[in-house]
Design a protein around this motif. Structure first.
Motif, PDB file in Angstrom:
ATOM      1  N   ILE A   9      11.226   7.238   4.134  1.00 40.48           N
ATOM      2  CA  ILE A   9      10.498   6.468   3.118  1.00 40.48           C
ATOM      3  C   ILE A   9      11.369   5.336   2.583  1.00 40.48           C
ATOM      4  O   ILE A   9      10.911   4.186   2.445  1.00 40.48           O
ATOM      5  CB  ILE A   9      10.045   7.385   1.969  1.00 40.48           C
ATOM      6  CG1 ILE A   9       9.021   8.411   2.487  1.00 40.48           C
ATOM      7  CG2 ILE A   9       9.436   6.574   0.827  1.00 40.48           C
ATOM      8  CD1 ILE A   9       8.642   9.487   1.482  1.00 40.48           C
ATOM      9  N   GLU A  10      12.631   5.611   2.319  1.00 37.98           N
ATOM     10  CA  GLU A  10      13.549   4.576   1.820  1.00 37.98           C
ATOM     11  C   GLU A  10      13.760   3.489   2.865  1.00 37.98           C
ATOM     12  O   GLU A  10      13.769   2.296   2.538  1.00 37.98           O
ATOM     13  CB  GLU A  10      14.890   5.213   1.432  1.00 37.98           C
ATOM     14  CG  GLU A  10      14.865   5.961   0.114  1.00 37.98           C
ATOM     15  CD  GLU A  10      14.391   5.086  -1.043  1.00 37.98           C
ATOM     16  OE1 GLU A  10      14.956   3.981  -1.219  1.00 37.98           O
ATOM     17  OE2 GLU A  10      13.449   5.494  -1.751  1.00 37.98           O
ATOM     18  N   VAL A  15      12.579  -2.083   5.632  1.00 37.23           N
ATOM     19  CA  VAL A  15      11.991  -2.650   6.844  1.00 37.23           C
ATOM     20  C   VAL A  15      10.834  -3.589   6.509  1.00 37.23           C
ATOM     21  O   VAL A  15      10.701  -4.676   7.089  1.00 37.23           O
ATOM     22  CB  VAL A  15      11.533  -1.517   7.794  1.00 37.23           C
ATOM     23  CG1 VAL A  15      10.532  -2.029   8.825  1.00 37.23           C
ATOM     24  CG2 VAL A  15      12.738  -0.899   8.486  1.00 37.23           C
ATOM     25  N   GLU A  16       9.990  -3.206   5.557  1.00 37.34           N
ATOM     26  CA  GLU A  16       8.840  -4.055   5.213  1.00 37.34           C
ATOM     27  C   GLU A  16       9.276  -5.414   4.676  1.00 37.34           C
ATOM     28  O   GLU A  16       8.565  -6.410   4.874  1.00 37.34           O
ATOM     29  CB  GLU A  16       7.934  -3.344   4.223  1.00 37.34           C
ATOM     30  CG  GLU A  16       7.114  -2.242   4.887  1.00 37.34           C
ATOM     31  CD  GLU A  16       6.041  -1.668   3.983  1.00 37.34           C
ATOM     32  OE1 GLU A  16       4.876  -1.612   4.413  1.00 37.34           O
ATOM     33  OE2 GLU A  16       6.366  -1.283   2.844  1.00 37.34           O
ATOM     34  N   LYS A  17      10.409  -5.481   4.040  1.00 33.70           N
ATOM     35  CA  LYS A  17      10.943  -6.780   3.597  1.00 33.70           C
ATOM     36  C   LYS A  17      11.414  -7.604   4.794  1.00 33.70           C
ATOM     37  O   LYS A  17      11.231  -8.821   4.840  1.00 33.70           O
ATOM     38  CB  LYS A  17      12.099  -6.567   2.619  1.00 33.70           C
ATOM     39  CG  LYS A  17      11.689  -5.952   1.291  1.00 33.70           C
ATOM     40  CD  LYS A  17      12.895  -5.698   0.398  1.00 33.70           C
ATOM     41  CE  LYS A  17      12.475  -5.009  -0.908  1.00 33.70           C
ATOM     42  NZ  LYS A  17      13.647  -4.675  -1.755  1.00 33.70           N
ATOM     43  N   PHE A  23       4.558 -10.400   9.736  1.00 21.96           N
ATOM     44  CA  PHE A  23       3.257 -10.061   9.146  1.00 21.96           C
ATOM     45  C   PHE A  23       2.486 -11.324   8.760  1.00 21.96           C
ATOM     46  O   PHE A  23       1.265 -11.392   8.933  1.00 21.96           O
ATOM     47  CB  PHE A  23       3.456  -9.171   7.917  1.00 21.96           C
ATOM     48  CG  PHE A  23       3.600  -7.709   8.233  1.00 21.96           C
ATOM     49  CD1 PHE A  23       4.045  -7.282   9.474  1.00 21.96           C
ATOM     50  CD2 PHE A  23       3.279  -6.742   7.289  1.00 21.96           C
ATOM     51  CE1 PHE A  23       4.182  -5.926   9.771  1.00 21.96           C
ATOM     52  CE2 PHE A  23       3.403  -5.387   7.572  1.00 21.96           C
ATOM     53  CZ  PHE A  23       3.862  -4.981   8.809  1.00 21.96           C
ATOM     54  N   ASP A  24       3.173 -12.325   8.248  1.00 23.77           N
ATOM     55  CA  ASP A  24       2.515 -13.580   7.880  1.00 23.77           C
ATOM     56  C   ASP A  24       1.885 -14.241   9.103  1.00 23.77           C
ATOM     57  O   ASP A  24       0.770 -14.783   9.037  1.00 23.77           O
ATOM     58  CB  ASP A  24       3.519 -14.540   7.228  1.00 23.77           C
ATOM     59  CG  ASP A  24       3.922 -14.108   5.826  1.00 23.77           C
ATOM     60  OD1 ASP A  24       3.224 -13.254   5.242  1.00 23.77           O
ATOM     61  OD2 ASP A  24       4.944 -14.619   5.319  1.00 23.77           O
ATOM     62  N   MET A 299      11.433   0.017  12.509  1.00 28.88           N
ATOM     63  CA  MET A 299      11.910   1.307  12.001  1.00 28.88           C
ATOM     64  C   MET A 299      12.728   2.037  13.060  1.00 28.88           C
ATOM     65  O   MET A 299      13.852   2.516  12.790  1.00 28.88           O
ATOM     66  CB  MET A 299      10.724   2.185  11.583  1.00 28.88           C
ATOM     67  CG  MET A 299      10.037   1.789  10.293  1.00 28.88           C
ATOM     68  SD  MET A 299      10.966   2.213   8.800  1.00 28.88           S
ATOM     69  CE  MET A 299      10.765   4.004   8.769  1.00 28.88           C
ATOM     70  N   LEU A 300      12.198   2.145  14.248  1.00 24.11           N
ATOM     71  CA  LEU A 300      12.870   2.907  15.306  1.00 24.11           C
ATOM     72  C   LEU A 300      14.113   2.195  15.817  1.00 24.11           C
ATOM     73  O   LEU A 300      15.109   2.841  16.169  1.00 24.11           O
ATOM     74  CB  LEU A 300      11.882   3.203  16.432  1.00 24.11           C
ATOM     75  CG  LEU A 300      10.877   4.294  16.035  1.00 24.11           C
ATOM     76  CD1 LEU A 300       9.536   4.094  16.687  1.00 24.11           C
ATOM     77  CD2 LEU A 300      11.440   5.676  16.362  1.00 24.11           C
TER      78      LEU A 300
END
Length: 413
Positions: A9-10, A15-17, A23-24, A299-300
């Motif tokens: 989760i952390e 990663v999302e940042k 994503f844009d 992530m991986l």
């Protein structure tokens, strides 16, 4: 309740940042394709009458016929065949090949050996109902460094006539990369310069709406895909499409139904609304699938696993490979995807002898539609290098949860 590892989760927050730029870009493509779909709906004045169903022969099915006009517009093609009578993408590819090829014709694959389920269709694996059993010749040219072997293609086309060239854009269960559209355009130009009468057929499964163009817009003669993948938007319950030149669509339609009747028959059986609504949702759903794949890749990679494509690579399809080099980790990852699924979350997938495949397959797919791979799913053959092929995600949020649960399964094991 899903027991996702707190460290996972952390990591996801970091990663999302890191993947915001990717994503844009996906959002921009989604907006473009949404406008493309909406324009096609407006052009053909879609209204409630097109939701009506037919049974029996299906004569005069206004909704069915208009759906095919909408598909032709979106693909910038002359004609389309969009039918629930197709049970899968493989079925649509089979009908298309049998519609286009005749005894002593040659089928040439220029992306190496096609997907496993086509081996018996072609006759690579012996079958009395295969193209080979009807006298159709098959040849293949392998890719070089994940691009076309232009020299070998040129040489082969100069020897004698090839009736159909097949290009499978997505990787299937191979270790190669999927084929980006700019390379498809380049090789089609080469083919048409040497042999303009050769039919270029594209297996477009998993690739629709990943970019702003489709293969018919860069010279492909005929394109095939499944409605329980991208363009069904997770709503169409089955079916497939074929788009392309009008004379070729006629041949395919007469192989699906009856010579002399072709597209005029085939009842919609109440599917018209679902096909239209699925297509309307498809740009957004494909966007969610791409974001899920990008998130999983990053992530991986952060956890030291080998992935393809990388999170910031140009993508041709919605498929994400995770190369585990370990059968147990492959199995654990797929089982994690299943545990985070909305349907059959209590089932535990195990490798089995799935029809149409030569290796044991593990397949996680807790989907509303059986076999749907626009819904989050993950599968792979139990053979080296033990690759998980993950695809889909009706929403990014559900996809993200599924990926985190699968990763938790692997690292805790």
């Amino acid at each position: 309740m899903l027991n996702i590892n707190p460290n996972v989760i952390e990591l996801s927050k970091k990663v999302e940042k890191d993947i915001k730029k990717e994503f844009d870009n996906v959002n921009e493509i989604c907006e473009y394709n949404s406008l493309k779909v909406l324009n096609a709906f407006h052009k053909h004045s879609i209204n409630e009458v097109h939701f009506n169903m037919t049974t029996g022969y299906g004569y005069g099915d206004i909704g069915r016929d208009t759906i095919e006009e909408v598909y032709a517009t979106i693909f910038n093609a002359e004609d389309a065949l969009v039918r629930g009578q197709f049970i899968s993408g493989t079925h649509a590819l089979t009908v298309t090949l049998f519609g286009l090829l005749r005894p002593n014709d040659t089928l040439l694959s220029i992306t190496g050996k096609p997907y496993d389920t086509l081996e018996e269709v072609i006759g690579i694996v012996p079958n009395d109902s295969s193209l080979k059993s009807f006298g159709v010749n098959y040849e293949q040219i392998d890719l070089i460094n994940d691009d076309f072997d232009y020299e070998s293609i040129t040489k082969r086309l100069q020897e004698n006539f090839v009736k159909v060239i097949e290009i499978q854009r997505s990787k299937g269960y191979s270790t190669r990369k999927s084929i980006v559209l700019k390379n498809v355009e380049k090789v089609i130009q080469l083919i048409k310069e040497i042999s303009p009468e050769t039919i270029v057929m594209i297996d477009n499964c998993y690739c629709e709406f990943v970019t702003t163009k489709e293969p018919t817009e860069v010279g492909a003669d005929i394109v095939v895909g499944s409605l329980i993948k991208n363009l069904g938007g997770g709503i169409a319950p089955n079916g497939a499409y074929v788009v392309g030149k009008k004379d070729l669509i006629k041949l395919v339609s007469e192989r699906l139904t009856v010579p002399g009747e072709g597209k005029e028959v085939g009842p919609s059986m109440g599917m018209n609304k679902q096909i239209l609504q699925g297509l309307f949702m498809a740009p957004s759903v494909v966007s969610s699938s791409l974001k899920t794949a990008i998130f999983a890749s990053k992530m991986l990679e952060e956890l030291g696993f080998d992935v393809e494509p990388k999170y910031n690579d140009e993508r041709a399809d919605i498929v994400q490979n995770i190369i585990f080099n370990n059968p147990d980790k492959l199995i654990k990852y797929c089982q994690g995807i299943q545990e985070a699924s909305p349907i059959d979350s209590n089932a535990k997938p195990e490798p089995w002898d799935m029809p149409g495949y030569t290796d044991k397959i593990i397949m996680a797919a807790g989907a509303f539609t059986q076999g749907s791979s626009i819904e989050l799913s993950c599968d792979g053959p139990i053979r080296k290098p033990y690759i998980a092929y993950m695809q889909g995600g009706l929403t990014y949020e559900y996809g993200k949860i599924g990926v985190m649960k699968a990763i938790s399964n692997v690292i805790e094991d």
